[in-house]
Design an enzyme around this catalytic site. Sequence first.
Site, PDB file in Angstrom:
ATOM      1  N   ARG A 185      -1.157  15.845   0.638  1.00 15.01           N
ATOM      2  CA  ARG A 185      -2.487  15.392   1.008  1.00 15.01           C
ATOM      3  C   ARG A 185      -2.611  15.199   2.510  1.00 15.01           C
ATOM      4  O   ARG A 185      -1.646  14.944   3.204  1.00 15.01           O
ATOM      5  CB  ARG A 185      -2.787  14.059   0.301  1.00 15.01           C
ATOM      6  CG  ARG A 185      -3.247  14.238  -1.135  1.00 15.01           C
ATOM      7  CD  ARG A 185      -3.521  12.910  -1.796  1.00 15.01           C
ATOM      8  NE  ARG A 185      -4.460  12.070  -1.037  1.00 15.01           N
ATOM      9  CZ  ARG A 185      -5.761  12.246  -1.014  1.00 15.01           C
ATOM     10  NH1 ARG A 185      -6.314  13.242  -1.668  1.00 15.01           N
ATOM     11  NH2 ARG A 185      -6.540  11.427  -0.321  1.00 15.01           N
TER      12      ARG A 185
ATOM     13  N   LYS B 134       8.420   7.583  -3.940  1.00 17.18           N
ATOM     14  CA  LYS B 134       7.596   8.704  -4.370  1.00 17.18           C
ATOM     15  C   LYS B 134       8.442   9.698  -5.162  1.00 17.18           C
ATOM     16  O   LYS B 134       9.435  10.219  -4.677  1.00 17.18           O
ATOM     17  CB  LYS B 134       6.951   9.395  -3.174  1.00 17.18           C
ATOM     18  CG  LYS B 134       6.009  10.538  -3.572  1.00 17.18           C
ATOM     19  CD  LYS B 134       5.234  11.056  -2.379  1.00 17.18           C
ATOM     20  CE  LYS B 134       4.321  12.215  -2.780  1.00 17.18           C
ATOM     21  NZ  LYS B 134       3.490  12.694  -1.659  1.00 17.18           N
TER      22      LYS B 134
ATOM     23  N   ARG C 279       1.564  -2.399   1.671  1.00 14.55           N
ATOM     24  CA  ARG C 279       2.509  -2.580   2.783  1.00 14.55           C
ATOM     25  C   ARG C 279       3.858  -3.032   2.282  1.00 14.55           C
ATOM     26  O   ARG C 279       3.970  -3.927   1.459  1.00 14.55           O
ATOM     27  CB  ARG C 279       1.939  -3.608   3.778  1.00 14.55           C
ATOM     28  CG  ARG C 279       0.760  -3.083   4.577  1.00 14.55           C
ATOM     29  CD  ARG C 279       0.189  -4.144   5.466  1.00 14.55           C
ATOM     30  NE  ARG C 279      -0.942  -3.652   6.229  1.00 14.55           N
ATOM     31  CZ  ARG C 279      -1.728  -4.460   6.950  1.00 14.55           C
ATOM     32  NH1 ARG C 279      -1.510  -5.754   6.991  1.00 14.55           N
ATOM     33  NH2 ARG C 279      -2.744  -3.925   7.623  1.00 14.55           N
TER      34      ARG C 279
END
Length: 327
Positions: free
Chosen positions: A121, A190, A324
């Site tokens: 992205r 991820k 965060r």
Amino acid sequence: MTIGDLIRLLSDGEFHSGQQLGERLGVSRAAVWKQLRKLESLGIGMEAVKGQGYRLAEPLELLDGSVIVAGLSRQARSHVARLFVEDVVPSSNQFIRERFAQGAGHGEVCLVEQQSAGKGRRGRTWVTPWGRTLMLSTGWRFESGIAAMEGLSLAAGVALSRVLEAHGVQPRLKWPNDVLLATEGGGYGKLAGILVEMSGDAAGPCEAVIGMGINMDLPDDFRASIEQPVSAVRDQAPGLTRHQLAVELLGELMPMLADFERVGFEAWQAEWNARHAFAEQEVEILQGERREAAVAEQVDVSGNLWVRCDKRRWKLTGGEISVRGRS
């Protein structure tokens, strides 16, 4: 000779001399040596023993299109027009876009060992080591226009999650296009990224390219070189092979694409929300250069994420979110 040809010869786990490799590949020993040196830049460890030759430090499972096609169910196979397995291409999404430009593309699947210009992205580079990920793209033509594709990338995340959960993996979904996995140190890494690219008429026929990059088995030194926390399928499912994941993922993904225009994202909405990584948590919203804090709620039938701050409540149709210190 390509680098893929050399890797395939070395992937049997046996030692091969430079002369043997040259004879098998039809090139000189000097050409073999030049390619062997390239392997290090691809993150592929080598063992060299005097008098015996060379072999891979760790075995690699290289993709075989015939194995994947043979493993597909009759239903999944009926939706796959053609399957390509490529060693190196700029990106699997670009490959399928070019197929659409040639009058093909619909129902076609491209799997690649490595992308030389893969993107995620916001134009970010998607970097992966050779043979350690599952990268695939598929094309689908929709007749009802771009609006019919709302929430498509989120539905793809659900399809991948279903497959992984059957093997004991517990993924979580991050709006709009990421699949996460809890890490030992807390928070998430991820696991996969999804990139959907669309072209065509807003109200008529249009084409979608759905790209997925899934980390299978990442070496420690590669993880250390990435600026964000990452995870891999084999962190929780060490026995799952790339071929098996490809077969089962296409078994979920292709029927989903065939039904999506008829049922829309609503059919996958509840499943996405059930796996929502940051529901009712404070997140930072990034839209262009603008950053704003809010509490994430759930996604609606169009795949928009609802958020709130004080007495204000609104939906996000684009941008991304982050937590965060976590993701």
